[in-house]
Design a protein around this motif. Structure first.
Motif, PDB file in Angstrom:
ATOM      1  N   ILE A   2       0.853  -1.191   0.000  1.00  0.00           N
ATOM      2  CA  ILE A   2       0.000   0.000   0.000  1.00  0.00           C
ATOM      3  C   ILE A   2       0.888   1.238   0.000  1.00  0.00           C
ATOM      4  O   ILE A   2       1.742   1.407   0.874  1.00  0.00           O
ATOM      5  N   LEU A   3       0.689   2.100  -1.003  1.00  0.00           N
ATOM      6  CA  LEU A   3       1.371   3.383  -1.069  1.00  0.00           C
ATOM      7  C   LEU A   3       0.420   4.454  -0.548  1.00  0.00           C
ATOM      8  O   LEU A   3      -0.712   4.560  -1.035  1.00  0.00           O
ATOM      9  N   VAL A   4       0.850   5.209   0.450  1.00  0.00           N
ATOM     10  CA  VAL A   4       0.050   6.312   0.973  1.00  0.00           C
ATOM     11  C   VAL A   4       0.671   7.598   0.446  1.00  0.00           C
ATOM     12  O   VAL A   4       1.813   7.930   0.790  1.00  0.00           O
ATOM     13  N   ALA A   5      -0.067   8.286  -0.416  1.00  0.00           N
ATOM     14  CA  ALA A   5       0.484   9.431  -1.142  1.00  0.00           C
ATOM     15  C   ALA A   5      -0.240  10.725  -0.783  1.00  0.00           C
ATOM     16  O   ALA A   5      -1.393  10.712  -0.353  1.00  0.00           O
ATOM     17  N   GLY A   6       0.448  11.832  -1.004  1.00  0.00           N
ATOM     18  CA  GLY A   6      -0.130  13.136  -0.738  1.00  0.00           C
ATOM     19  C   GLY A   6      -1.223  13.502  -1.727  1.00  0.00           C
ATOM     20  O   GLY A   6      -1.466  12.802  -2.722  1.00  0.00           O
ATOM     21  N   LYS A   7      -1.865  14.617  -1.477  1.00  0.00           N
ATOM     22  CA  LYS A   7      -3.004  15.085  -2.271  1.00  0.00           C
ATOM     23  C   LYS A   7      -2.607  15.369  -3.722  1.00  0.00           C
ATOM     24  O   LYS A   7      -1.505  15.806  -4.001  1.00  0.00           O
ATOM     25  N   ASN A   8      -3.548  15.098  -4.633  1.00  0.00           N
ATOM     26  CA  ASN A   8      -3.384  15.339  -6.068  1.00  0.00           C
ATOM     27  C   ASN A   8      -2.303  14.441  -6.654  1.00  0.00           C
ATOM     28  O   ASN A   8      -1.348  14.894  -7.275  1.00  0.00           O
ATOM     29  N   PHE A   9      -2.492  13.148  -6.482  1.00  0.00           N
ATOM     30  CA  PHE A   9      -1.539  12.160  -6.977  1.00  0.00           C
ATOM     31  C   PHE A   9      -1.846  11.812  -8.430  1.00  0.00           C
ATOM     32  O   PHE A   9      -2.989  11.567  -8.794  1.00  0.00           O
ATOM     33  N   GLY A  10      -0.787  11.792  -9.273  1.00  0.00           N
ATOM     34  CA  GLY A  10      -0.952  11.376 -10.668  1.00  0.00           C
ATOM     35  C   GLY A  10      -1.387  12.465 -11.616  1.00  0.00           C
ATOM     36  O   GLY A  10      -1.959  12.182 -12.670  1.00  0.00           O
ATOM     37  N   SER A  11      -1.113  13.711 -11.270  1.00  0.00           N
ATOM     38  CA  SER A  11      -1.466  14.811 -12.172  1.00  0.00           C
ATOM     39  C   SER A  11      -0.485  14.837 -13.345  1.00  0.00           C
ATOM     40  O   SER A  11       0.456  14.049 -13.406  1.00  0.00           O
ATOM     41  N   GLY A  12      -0.698  15.748 -14.279  1.00  0.00           N
ATOM     42  CA  GLY A  12       0.204  15.848 -15.430  1.00  0.00           C
ATOM     43  C   GLY A  12      -0.301  15.051 -16.612  1.00  0.00           C
ATOM     44  O   GLY A  12      -1.502  14.946 -16.844  1.00  0.00           O
ATOM     45  N   SER A  13       0.612  14.458 -17.354  1.00  0.00           N
ATOM     46  CA  SER A  13       0.240  13.756 -18.584  1.00  0.00           C
ATOM     47  C   SER A  13      -0.565  12.506 -18.274  1.00  0.00           C
ATOM     48  O   SER A  13      -0.568  12.000 -17.157  1.00  0.00           O
ATOM     49  N   SER A  14      -1.207  11.979 -19.302  1.00  0.00           N
ATOM     50  CA  SER A  14      -2.107  10.835 -19.122  1.00  0.00           C
ATOM     51  C   SER A  14      -1.406   9.488 -19.289  1.00  0.00           C
ATOM     52  O   SER A  14      -2.072   8.462 -19.374  1.00  0.00           O
ATOM     53  N   ARG A  15      -0.089   9.474 -19.324  1.00  0.00           N
ATOM     54  CA  ARG A  15       0.660   8.246 -19.625  1.00  0.00           C
ATOM     55  C   ARG A  15       0.244   7.070 -18.726  1.00  0.00           C
ATOM     56  O   ARG A  15       0.271   7.164 -17.506  1.00  0.00           O
ATOM     57  N   GLU A  16      -0.136   5.975 -19.382  1.00  0.00           N
ATOM     58  CA  GLU A  16      -0.513   4.773 -18.635  1.00  0.00           C
ATOM     59  C   GLU A  16       0.708   4.115 -18.011  1.00  0.00           C
ATOM     60  O   GLU A  16       0.598   3.353 -17.052  1.00  0.00           O
ATOM     61  N   HIS A  17       1.891   4.447 -18.532  1.00  0.00           N
ATOM     62  CA  HIS A  17       3.128   3.875 -18.006  1.00  0.00           C
ATOM     63  C   HIS A  17       3.275   4.136 -16.503  1.00  0.00           C
ATOM     64  O   HIS A  17       3.920   3.356 -15.794  1.00  0.00           O
ATOM     65  N   ALA A  18       2.691   5.246 -16.011  1.00  0.00           N
ATOM     66  CA  ALA A  18       2.782   5.555 -14.578  1.00  0.00           C
ATOM     67  C   ALA A  18       2.083   4.475 -13.754  1.00  0.00           C
ATOM     68  O   ALA A  18       2.595   4.024 -12.731  1.00  0.00           O
ATOM     69  N   ALA A  19       0.913   4.049 -14.221  1.00  0.00           N
ATOM     70  CA  ALA A  19       0.199   2.968 -13.535  1.00  0.00           C
ATOM     71  C   ALA A  19       0.947   1.647 -13.697  1.00  0.00           C
ATOM     72  O   ALA A  19       0.978   0.819 -12.776  1.00  0.00           O
ATOM     73  N   TRP A  20       1.566   1.421 -14.861  1.00  0.00           N
ATOM     74  CA  TRP A  20       2.368   0.210 -15.066  1.00  0.00           C
ATOM     75  C   TRP A  20       3.496   0.155 -14.034  1.00  0.00           C
ATOM     76  O   TRP A  20       3.797  -0.909 -13.491  1.00  0.00           O
ATOM     77  N   ALA A  21       4.132   1.302 -13.791  1.00  0.00           N
ATOM     78  CA  ALA A  21       5.263   1.350 -12.866  1.00  0.00           C
ATOM     79  C   ALA A  21       4.816   1.064 -11.435  1.00  0.00           C
ATOM     80  O   ALA A  21       5.482   0.337 -10.698  1.00  0.00           O
ATOM     81  N   ILE A  22       3.687   1.628 -11.040  1.00  0.00           N
ATOM     82  CA  ILE A  22       3.166   1.406  -9.687  1.00  0.00           C
ATOM     83  C   ILE A  22       2.828  -0.067  -9.488  1.00  0.00           C
ATOM     84  O   ILE A  22       3.190  -0.686  -8.485  1.00  0.00           O
ATOM     85  N   ALA A  23       2.137  -0.649 -10.479  1.00  0.00           N
ATOM     86  CA  ALA A  23       1.791  -2.071 -10.406  1.00  0.00           C
ATOM     87  C   ALA A  23       3.046  -2.939 -10.475  1.00  0.00           C
ATOM     88  O   ALA A  23       3.178  -3.926  -9.746  1.00  0.00           O
ATOM     89  N   GLY A  24       3.978  -2.558 -11.342  1.00  0.00           N
ATOM     90  CA  GLY A  24       5.200  -3.340 -11.517  1.00  0.00           C
ATOM     91  C   GLY A  24       6.075  -3.375 -10.282  1.00  0.00           C
ATOM     92  O   GLY A  24       6.779  -4.360 -10.041  1.00  0.00           O
ATOM     93  N   TYR A  25       6.020  -2.320  -9.486  1.00  0.00           N
ATOM     94  CA  TYR A  25       6.792  -2.288  -8.246  1.00  0.00           C
ATOM     95  C   TYR A  25       6.200  -3.217  -7.200  1.00  0.00           C
ATOM     96  O   TYR A  25       6.900  -3.706  -6.317  1.00  0.00           O
TER      97      TYR A  25
END
Length: 198
Positions: free
Chosen positions: A72-95
């Motif tokens: 479980i990652l506990v992150a600050g407010k407004n997580f994942g803003s910016g570009s719509s790249r799906e790679h960001a979700a791939w990286a979170i899942a991959g970790y």
């Protein structure tokens, strides 16, 4: 078919930074990869924070601190803003993260997480602040995320909040189905509907 969600109880990795954007989650130079190799993207999650310019490990960054662990990652407010790249979700899942808790997610990133079997849980600012405080006080404290009942519980204090999730996405997570799996599973129903509505 992916690993099914139900109730996840885990220690947490705290990232008390607001406005973490997708370029910080996975830098743009890694977007040339077009296939989802989870180990590659997971290894480069928060790359520019995990490593110094010379490639050495940044021991001050939370992912390099053995005190903290869990899915479980506990992150600050407004997580994942910016570009719509799906790679960001791939990286979170991959970790290896299965849940991200924050008080606000960028909409596109939130949907990308759901599509990649990472559960984004939206909590109040006060609940989030309590989680950060409890993790700092005891890195071994646990959080329970109950998808069937849509609750998140701070096991250190017993406080609990309800979270919202799209009904279709909840069904898919509980049953380990992506969109294609869902369509295949409902092929006969689709064909029957087509026959009835010719």
């Amino acid at each position: 078919m992916k690993q099914k969600f139900n109730v996840i109880t885990s220690t947490c990795v705290p990232l008390p930074l607001e406005n973490v954007d997708t370029d910080q989650i996975i830098p743009a130079r890694f977007l040339k990869a077009t296939t989802r190799e989870e180990s590659f993207f997971g290894d480069n999650l928060f790359r520019d924070w995990r490593y110094k310019a010379d490639g050495s490990v940044n021991e001050d960054f939370v992912l390099n601190n053995p005190t903290y662990s869990g899915c479980i990652l506990v992150a600050g407010k407004n997580f994942g803003s910016g570009s719509s790249r799906e790679h960001a979700a791939w990286a979170i899942a991959g970790y290896g993260f299965r849940v991200v808790i924050s008080s606000f997610f960028a909409d596109i990133h939130k949907n990308n997480e759901l599509n990649n079997f990472v559960l984004p849980v939206v909590v109040s600012d006060d609940f989030l602040a309590e989680l950060f405080a409890c993790i700092e006080a005891d890195p071994k404290m646990e959080v329970e995320v109950d998808l069937p009942n849509q609750t998140v519980t701070n096991k250190a204090t017993g406080s609990q909040e309800h979270f919202d999730i799209n009904g279709y996405k909840k069904h898919c997570l509980l049953n380990g189905l992506d969109d294609i799996d869902f369509l295949v599973q409902n092929k006969e129903k689709t064909e029957r509907w087509e026959q009835q509505n010719k």
